[in-house]
Structure formats: structure tokens, C-alpha cells
Scaffold this motif. Structure first.
Motif, short mmCIF file in Angstrom:
data_model
loop_
_atom_site.label_atom_id
_atom_site.label_comp_id
_atom_site.label_asym_id
_atom_site.label_seq_id
_atom_site.Cartn_x
_atom_site.Cartn_y
_atom_site.Cartn_z
N TYR A 54 -33.63 61.50 20.42
CA TYR A 54 -33.24 60.87 19.16
C TYR A 54 -34.22 61.29 18.07
CZ TYR A 54 -31.31 57.14 16.18
OH TYR A 54 -30.70 56.43 15.18
N ALA A 55 -33.75 62.12 17.14
CA ALA A 55 -34.63 62.67 16.10
C ALA A 55 -34.01 62.52 14.72
CB ALA A 55 -34.94 64.13 16.40
N LEU A 56 -33.26 61.45 14.52
CA LEU A 56 -32.66 61.20 13.21
C LEU A 56 -33.72 60.58 12.31
CD1 LEU A 56 -29.21 59.74 14.37
CD2 LEU A 56 -29.70 62.05 13.51
N GLY A 57 -34.23 61.36 11.38
CA GLY A 57 -35.38 60.96 10.57
C GLY A 57 -35.08 59.87 9.56
N GLY A 58 -36.10 59.54 8.79
CA GLY A 58 -35.98 58.48 7.80
C GLY A 58 -35.54 58.99 6.44
N VAL A 59 -35.12 58.05 5.60
CA VAL A 59 -34.74 58.35 4.22
C VAL A 59 -35.41 57.35 3.30
CG1 VAL A 59 -32.51 59.36 4.87
CG2 VAL A 59 -32.66 56.90 4.40
N ALA A 60 -35.37 57.62 2.01
CA ALA A 60 -35.97 56.69 1.04
C ALA A 60 -35.31 55.32 1.15
CB ALA A 60 -35.81 57.25 -0.38
N ASP A 61 -36.12 54.30 1.12
CA ASP A 61 -35.60 52.94 1.31
C ASP A 61 -35.11 52.37 -0.03
OD1 ASP A 61 -34.89 50.54 2.31
OD2 ASP A 61 -36.91 49.85 2.80
N THR A 62 -33.98 52.85 -0.46
CA THR A 62 -33.39 52.34 -1.71
C THR A 62 -32.74 50.98 -1.51
OG1 THR A 62 -31.39 53.62 -1.22
CG2 THR A 62 -33.00 54.63 -2.70
N ALA A 63 -32.37 50.65 -0.26
CA ALA A 63 -31.70 49.38 0.00
C ALA A 63 -32.61 48.18 -0.27
CB ALA A 63 -31.19 49.35 1.44
N ALA A 64 -33.91 48.38 -0.16
CA ALA A 64 -34.86 47.27 -0.33
C ALA A 64 -35.14 46.95 -1.79
CB ALA A 64 -36.17 47.60 0.39
N LEU A 65 -34.68 47.78 -2.71
CA LEU A 65 -34.98 47.59 -4.12
C LEU A 65 -33.69 47.43 -4.91
CD1 LEU A 65 -37.21 47.62 -6.36
CD2 LEU A 65 -36.77 50.07 -6.58
N PRO A 66 -33.45 46.30 -5.53
CA PRO A 66 -32.22 46.10 -6.30
C PRO A 66 -32.02 47.20 -7.34
CG PRO A 66 -33.39 44.03 -6.07
CD PRO A 66 -34.30 45.09 -5.54
N GLY A 67 -30.82 47.76 -7.36
CA GLY A 67 -30.46 48.76 -8.36
C GLY A 67 -30.81 50.19 -7.98
N ALA A 68 -31.62 50.37 -6.93
CA ALA A 68 -32.08 51.72 -6.59
C ALA A 68 -30.94 52.59 -6.09
CB ALA A 68 -33.19 51.67 -5.55
N GLU A 69 -30.07 52.04 -5.25
CA GLU A 69 -28.97 52.85 -4.72
C GLU A 69 -28.01 53.30 -5.82
OE1 GLU A 69 -27.08 50.87 -1.47
OE2 GLU A 69 -28.69 51.40 -0.07
N GLU A 70 -27.85 52.45 -6.83
CA GLU A 70 -26.92 52.78 -7.91
C GLU A 70 -27.53 53.68 -8.98
OE1 GLU A 70 -26.00 48.77 -6.18
OE2 GLU A 70 -27.78 49.72 -7.02
N HIS A 71 -28.82 53.52 -9.25
CA HIS A 71 -29.38 54.15 -10.44
C HIS A 71 -30.55 55.11 -10.19
CE1 HIS A 71 -26.87 51.31 -12.50
NE2 HIS A 71 -27.57 50.26 -12.08
N ALA A 72 -31.07 55.18 -8.97
CA ALA A 72 -32.24 56.03 -8.72
C ALA A 72 -31.86 57.29 -7.94
CB ALA A 72 -33.31 55.25 -7.95
N TYR A 73 -32.59 58.36 -8.22
CA TYR A 73 -32.47 59.59 -7.45
C TYR A 73 -33.46 59.53 -6.28
CZ TYR A 73 -29.87 61.56 -11.39
OH TYR A 73 -28.94 61.79 -12.38
N THR A 74 -33.18 60.29 -5.23
CA THR A 74 -34.09 60.38 -4.09
C THR A 74 -34.30 61.85 -3.72
OG1 THR A 74 -32.29 60.24 -2.47
CG2 THR A 74 -33.32 58.15 -3.16
N GLY A 113 -51.16 52.68 -11.67
CA GLY A 113 -51.31 52.09 -10.35
C GLY A 113 -51.44 50.58 -10.48
N GLY A 114 -51.32 49.88 -9.36
CA GLY A 114 -51.45 48.43 -9.38
C GLY A 114 -50.26 47.71 -9.96
N VAL A 115 -49.10 48.36 -10.01
CA VAL A 115 -47.89 47.72 -10.53
C VAL A 115 -46.81 47.78 -9.45
CG1 VAL A 115 -48.44 48.33 -12.91
CG2 VAL A 115 -46.97 49.84 -11.57
N GLU A 116 -45.85 46.88 -9.55
CA GLU A 116 -44.76 46.83 -8.58
C GLU A 116 -43.42 46.88 -9.28
OE1 GLU A 116 -43.03 43.96 -4.97
OE2 GLU A 116 -44.77 43.35 -6.17
N VAL A 117 -42.61 47.85 -8.89
CA VAL A 117 -41.24 47.95 -9.41
C VAL A 117 -40.38 46.98 -8.63
CG1 VAL A 117 -39.25 49.45 -9.75
CG2 VAL A 117 -41.56 50.37 -10.02
N VAL A 118 -39.67 46.09 -9.33
CA VAL A 118 -38.85 45.09 -8.65
C VAL A 118 -37.36 45.33 -8.84
CG1 VAL A 118 -40.63 43.31 -8.74
CG2 VAL A 118 -38.99 43.51 -10.63
N LYS A 119 -37.01 46.23 -9.78
CA LYS A 119 -35.58 46.50 -10.01
C LYS A 119 -35.42 47.82 -10.75
CE LYS A 119 -31.39 44.14 -11.60
NZ LYS A 119 -30.85 42.91 -12.24
#
Length: 401
Positions: A113-133, A213-219
Motif C-alpha cells: 500500500y503506497a497511496l501517498g498523502g495530499v494537501a489537507d484542504t478538508a481541514a480548512l474551511p474554504g480551502a477545497e473551493e478556493h485554494a490551489y494545491t 510567521g506566528g499566524v494561523e489561517v482559519v478560512k
């Protein structure tokens, strides 16, 4: 591990490898090369694309630079391994079958089993709709097309890890007409020694990257990102590079996984719940004495090779050896003309020694280009694939007395 039998006679043992990334291809090439001439072992590699994704160069593709066309079937040619193109949609561990594109079933005796990881856009509101990976070549090209059309404006890169740093530097160098803002909880280069970290931050400053640095993107919003505390950072494009997630296939199949969905393995890289399944690369929670291995090419390729060796040993009735790996470097490109290489201890903590500037650029390019050459060499000399840093005392297993 036993070979299936039909009417009392031994039949071919079928090894199916899911995923043709750095770890999966290392397992496939090593297993096929060492099994050349054996009629009792058959290797099948499954991936959704025939073109190999050079994840180490996706930040270049994201700025419109062309990457080499590397064909997975061409690489496997001459090894006897079979390539099957398709999406893996299910794994049935009871029947030992893999479902592909919801309309084909592929049986296996042993599964890698070698199916690698992807960017975790699901954990951040709006990322799947509006962010590039930067998960695939297609993702990178989509961002490149967007950047080429802007002509000006601001690009926000979320995540101050290595992927975020390399992407921000590349975009700033290739698109000086754009303002690049790099945001993240940590300051870039904090995991490096003071000299290497300072050099990295100075290079970003020289390229005009605004680092926060020291900031957190929440949406992620259509026109920018929202930070914890309510601040809005305007952007014409947002690239998300912070955090990864793995496919739910393993958990759905009933394999024991950790809190991040990675398959929990024993010391030999076998699943702790299903001995006929090996897990490698980003898909596996591989524990060493210093902690769980984090997903990188430098550790993924050795894990793939080790799984292949473990399978062959088990087929011969021998006990597989424990996997040991120690990190040795962290190369970071800072555009096409600058880089920094932090050398590390096996547990990934920084050493005092580092490379910067042109010599670091050459080192980084050598590392980035090495996988394809390594697999080509492995086809001719299979034993060459088994050479990697074992980590010395950092990974040595203490025998019980």
C-alpha cells in the motif's frame, strides 16, 4: 506468507502495489528486478496516471516551467512488472482483492500500500473551493495558468514548511510583478541551524516575499484568507501547502490506522492487523526509535525497497528484517539560482554543517533528479537499491535479554 495453491500445485504469488510514487516505484522496481527469472512471483503496479509525478519539482511546474515526461510503463519495461492504470476505489482484505474504477477487480496474495498523502484542504474551511494545491502535475499547471493571467496582484502561500517556502520563492522569482505573502504558524527555517535558517529567510527577503510567521489561517475566501483574530489578507490566488491527509481506503478496508489514517506497521513494514499487507511512504505510520517517520522522498524510497526485500525473504521462508532509516539532509530550493541544504542527524535534528548558494543549488538538483536514475540503476544492479543510511544508534533495536 504462503503462495496460493490450485489442485495441489503451487501457483504464482501475485504482489499488487498500489501507487507509483517514490515509495511505490521503489518497491516495484526492486521486487521485479530481484525476481527476474522467477515464475512464481508476479508484480502488478496500479496508479491513476501513466506519467510519473515529480513531486519534488511541482513548485517549478506551478510557475509554468516544463517538467520531463517520465513514463511509468517505460520505467517498468524489462522488469516483468505489469502496469494497470486506474483509480483504486476499494480494498477487500477478506477476499484479497482491489477494486479499480469501480468496475474491475484485481486479486492479490500480498499487497503493498503506497497511496501517498495530499494537501489537507478538508481541514480548512474554504480551502477545497478556493485554494490551489501542489498534489499533482495537473494541480500545478492550474496554478501556473492562474498566475500567468494575473499580470499583477497578490499570491498568498499558506504554510511555512519546505513546500511553502520553495513555492513562494519560485513564484516570486518567476513572477516579479506579483506580491507573494507566505503565512504560517512557524517562522520559515526554524527547524534548521541558525546559519541555515537565517540564510533561508534572507533569500526570501531578497526575492521580495513577505513572510508572516506566528499566524494561523482559519478560512480561505474567494478574495483571500482569514486569520485567527479576524484579520483579512487579500489575495488574487491562494496556494495551500500546510498539512497532509491520506486516503480513507485503508481505514475503510479495516486495516489498523493511526489518528491521521496511516497504516500502522510492525518493524518489518507489515500491517499490524493484516500480515499480507505492507505499507510504505506517506501511507504508513513507520516507527523508529526517534519517532514516527515523516513523509519525504528520502525515507519513502528506502521503505519501498525494504518492503520488497521483506516480501522476498518471507516467500523463501526467512524472517524479514526490521526497517531502519536515518535522515541525513534537508535540501531546499530558493528559486532557480539559490538554495540551502541543512544536513541532519538521523532523527532529523539539524547538524552544524550546511550548504548555501550555488553549491547548494547543484546539490539540490542532484537529489531531485536522482530517483529516476536510481531506479534505472536498480534494474541492472538490484542490490544498489538497498543502500541507505540506517541511522546507527538512533535506530538500532535493543534486543530483549
Amino acid at each position: 506468507m504462503s503462495t496460493r495453491h490450485t489442485a495441489g500445485a503451487a501457483t504464482t504469488h501475485h504482489v499488487v502495489i498500489l501507487g507509483a510514487g517514490y515509495a511505490g516505484l521503489s518497491a516495484a522496481v526492486q521486487l521485479a528486478a530481484r525476481g527476474t527469472g522467477r515464475e512464481d512471483v508476479r508484480v502488478t503496479v496500479v496508479d491513476a496516471q501513466e506519467r510519473f509525478t515529480e513531486r519534488l519539482r511541482l513548485h517549478m511546474a506551478a510557475t509554468g516551467q516544463r517538467l520531463a515526461e517520465l513514463s511509468i510503463p517505460d520505467l517498468l519495461e524489462g522488469t516483468g512488472a505489469r502496469f494497470v492504470r486506474g483509480w483504486v476505489t476499494a480494498v477487500d482484505t477478506d477476499a484479497r482483492t482491489v477494486r479499480i474504477d469501480d468496475d474491475r477487480e484485481l486479486p492479490y496474495d500480498t499487497l503493498v500500500y503506497a497511496l501517498g498523502g495530499v494537501a489537507d484542504t478538508a481541514a480548512l474551511p474554504g480551502a477545497e473551493e478556493h485554494a490551489y494545491t501542489l498534489d499533482t502535475t495537473g494541480d500545478a499547471k492550474a496554478l501556473a495558468d492562474r498566475l500567468a493571467r494575473l499580470g499583477g496582484g497578490t499570491v498568498v502561500v499558506g504554510g511555512t514548511g519546505l513546500t511553502g517556502v520553495e513555492a513562494a520563492a519560485e513564484i516570486a522569482e518567476r513572477h516579479p510583478e506579483l506580491s507573494v505573502v507566505l503565512l504560517g504558524r512557524q517562522h520559515p527555517g526554524t527547524a534548521m541551524n541558525p546559519k541555515a535558517g537565517a540564510y533561508l529567510r534572507s533569500a526570501l527577503q531578497r526575492l521580495g516575499v513577505e513572510v508572516r510567521g506566528g499566524v494561523e489561517v482559519v478560512k480561505v475566501l474567494p478574495d483571500g484568507v482569514e486569520l485567527a483574530g479576524g484579520e483579512h489578507v487579500a489575495a488574487d490566488a491562494v496556494l495551500w501547502t500546510s498539512g497532509t491527509r491520506v486516503s480513507l481506503l485503508a481505514a475503510t478496508a479495516g486495516l489498523t490506522v493511526d489518528e491521521r489514517g496511516r497504516i500502522v506497521t510492525d518493524a518489518t513494514l507489515r500491517s499490524v492487523s493484516h500480515s499480507e499487507v505492507y505499507a510504505v511512504g506517506d501511507a504508513a505510520a513507520i516507527r523508529q526509535r526517534y519517532g514516527v517517520l515523516h513523509g519525504t522522498c528520502q525515507g519513502g524510497m528506502p521503505s519501498g525497497v525494504h518492503a520488497a526485500l521483506a516480501i522476498l525473504r518471507a516467500l523463501k521462508g526467512r524472517r524479514p528484517k526490521p526497517f531502519r532509516f536515518g535522515s541525513y539532509h534537508t535540501p531546499v530550493s530558493l528559486g532557480r539560482h539559490d538554495a540551502v541544504v541543512q544536513f541532519t542527524r538521523p532523527d532529523d535534528s539539524p547538524r552544524r554543517f550546511c550548504l548555501t548558494g550555488r553549491i547548494a543549488v547543484r546539490y539540490k538538483e542532484t537529489v531531485t533528479a536522482s530517483p529516476w536514475r536510481t531506479w534505472g540503476r536498480m534494474k541492472k544492479m538490484p542490490s544498489s537499491g538497498a543502500l541507505w543510511p540506517r541511522g546507527g544508534g538512533f535506530t538500532r533495536i535493543r534486543e530483549a535479554r
